[in-house]
Design a protein around this motif. Structure first.
Motif, mmCIF file in Angstrom:
data_model
loop_
_atom_site.group_PDB
_atom_site.id
_atom_site.type_symbol
_atom_site.label_atom_id
_atom_site.label_comp_id
_atom_site.label_asym_id
_atom_site.label_seq_id
_atom_site.Cartn_x
_atom_site.Cartn_y
_atom_site.Cartn_z
ATOM 1 N N SER A 91 10.459 39.706 1.905
ATOM 2 C CA SER A 91 10.373 38.859 0.728
ATOM 3 C C SER A 91 11.777 38.620 0.196
ATOM 4 O O SER A 91 12.761 39.192 0.697
ATOM 5 N N CYS A 92 11.920 37.789 -0.813
ATOM 6 C CA CYS A 92 13.231 37.491 -1.373
ATOM 7 C C CYS A 92 13.886 38.757 -1.902
ATOM 8 O O CYS A 92 13.284 39.481 -2.709
ATOM 9 N N CYS B 266 14.274 38.497 -6.060
ATOM 10 C CA CYS B 266 13.179 38.599 -7.030
ATOM 11 C C CYS B 266 11.868 39.094 -6.435
ATOM 12 O O CYS B 266 10.905 39.318 -7.171
ATOM 13 N N SER C 279 9.821 37.405 -4.464
ATOM 14 C CA SER C 279 8.872 36.339 -4.163
ATOM 15 C C SER C 279 8.708 36.156 -2.651
ATOM 16 O O SER C 279 9.648 36.369 -1.884
ATOM 17 N N SER D 47 8.902 30.423 -0.206
ATOM 18 C CA SER D 47 10.215 29.841 0.060
ATOM 19 C C SER D 47 10.063 28.625 0.946
ATOM 20 O O SER D 47 9.029 28.422 1.587
ATOM 21 N N CYS E 149 14.363 30.409 -2.003
ATOM 22 C CA CYS E 149 13.319 31.116 -2.735
ATOM 23 C C CYS E 149 12.814 30.244 -3.883
ATOM 24 O O CYS E 149 13.609 29.707 -4.668
ATOM 25 N N GLY F 124 11.199 31.388 -6.359
ATOM 26 C CA GLY F 124 11.224 32.155 -7.588
ATOM 27 C C GLY F 124 12.566 32.163 -8.295
ATOM 28 O O GLY F 124 12.656 31.893 -9.490
ATOM 29 N N CYS F 125 13.648 32.457 -7.541
ATOM 30 C CA CYS F 125 14.971 32.607 -8.162
ATOM 31 C C CYS F 125 16.033 31.676 -7.593
ATOM 32 O O CYS F 125 17.175 31.682 -8.045
ATOM 33 N N SER G 33 18.915 40.320 -13.106
ATOM 34 C CA SER G 33 17.767 41.113 -12.663
ATOM 35 C C SER G 33 18.144 42.563 -12.413
ATOM 36 O O SER G 33 17.292 43.454 -12.473
#
Length: 304
Positions: free
Chosen positions: A11-12, A15, A17, A20, A57, A59-60, A249
């Motif tokens: 995953s990323c 973050c 997530s 992607s 990604c 998410g971020c 983060s």
């Protein structure tokens, strides 16, 4: 029959997530080859470009490779790495590292320890040892062959050198005035965990300085998938927004990002540009004059 290597899916790293979108890939994607098939492409600038597919990604916004080497595979590849004959001159490296240190020290009032992840032979450490602000040097360098040379750059000041870059437990919490990572963060499988460790080691007025490539630079736009930082050594690549998001983060309050100045011999830049566009220069003599340019890298400053 071509049996693909077991490259794990992740995953990323920024973050967590799993959503992607593919953004950059080589003609032959690294994830379609075997580990042994990738060994010839692990080191060397002037050959076929092969890298793992980079995705954005959702998410971020981090650009990272969801399929990549695992820790054991990376250890294997790095341990067999031979000296890079295509690297820039010592003069250019020293000039670049001196500028990094000067920018890192600008306005820094904190005193205490100096921490560097991946200091190599100690270009920046040598400058830091000549100041009165640092009372202990905490250096994490995986290449044991340079440890003696690295120790010498501390000028006899108290120092600790470790080959393990993942464990900073030997550094007292809230003891570090300046921490530096020069082209290291984009080599880490778990960059957020490293940043969280570093934050605990910084004094309240301490500073973290990070140098990385900038995937939103004009150089990347012009070169596309031929951009040199798209390579097998980079599991993720940053831009000013994504590195600031990652630092937040990890607990850092704010981040300032600037374009960084790097020094390159003209010969190195011409050969890289020619190779990127499919032109082979062979042994053609080229000028070795060193120039300072703000091209595709960024320097990031963060306070605890």
């Amino acid at each position: 029959m071509n049996v693909q290597a077991n490259f794990p899916t992740r995953s990323c790293p920024g973050c967590g997530s799993t959503i992607s979108k593919p953004e950059a890939s080589s003609d032959r994607a690294a994830e379609t080859l075997t580990l042994d098939g990738l060994r010839p492409y692990w080191r060397g600038l002037f050959q076929e470009k092969i890298f793992f597919t980079y995705e954005r990604c959702a998410g971020c916004g981090l650009l990272y490779a969801p399929r990549f080497f695992d820790g054991a595979q990376l250890t294997d590849l790095y341990s067999a790495m031979e000296p890079n004959m295509d690297s820039v001159s010592t003069e250019a490296i020293e000039a670049t590292q001196r500028v990094y240190f000067q920018e890192a020290m600008d306005g820094l009032e904190s005193t205490g320890g100096y921490l560097e992840i991946g200091p190599d032979v100690g270009y920046i450490v040598g400058h830091a040892s000549r100041t009165a602000q640092f009372d202990h040097f905490y250096l994490f360098e995986p290449n044991r062959a340079v440890h003696a040379e690295l120790a010498a750059t501390t000028g006899g000041k108290p120092h600790s050198i470790s080959a393990d870059m993942t464990d900073l437990s030997g550094v007292p919490d809230e003891s570090v005035a300046l921490a530096m990572m020069v082209h290291v963060l984009d080599h880490l499988l778990d960059p957020r965990a490293m940043l969280e460790q570093i934050r605990r080691k910084l004094k309240k007025d301490g500073r973290l300085v990070i140098v990385t490539h900038n995937e939103r630079s004009m150089l990347r736009t012009v070169m596309g998938k031929r951009w040199p930082p798209f390579c097998l050594q980079h599991p993720e690549i940053y831009n000013p927004e994504s590195i600031a998001t990652l630092l937040r983060s990890a607990g850092f309050g704010s981040a300032e990002v600037r374009r960084s100045k790097n020094y390159f011999p003209i010969s190195f830049m011409v050969r890289q540009a020619a190779h990127s566009f499919g032109v082979k220069l062979g042994r053609m003599p080229l000028p070795g004059t060193v120039l300072g340019l703000r091209l595709g890298n960024i320097i990031t400053f963060a306070q605890r």
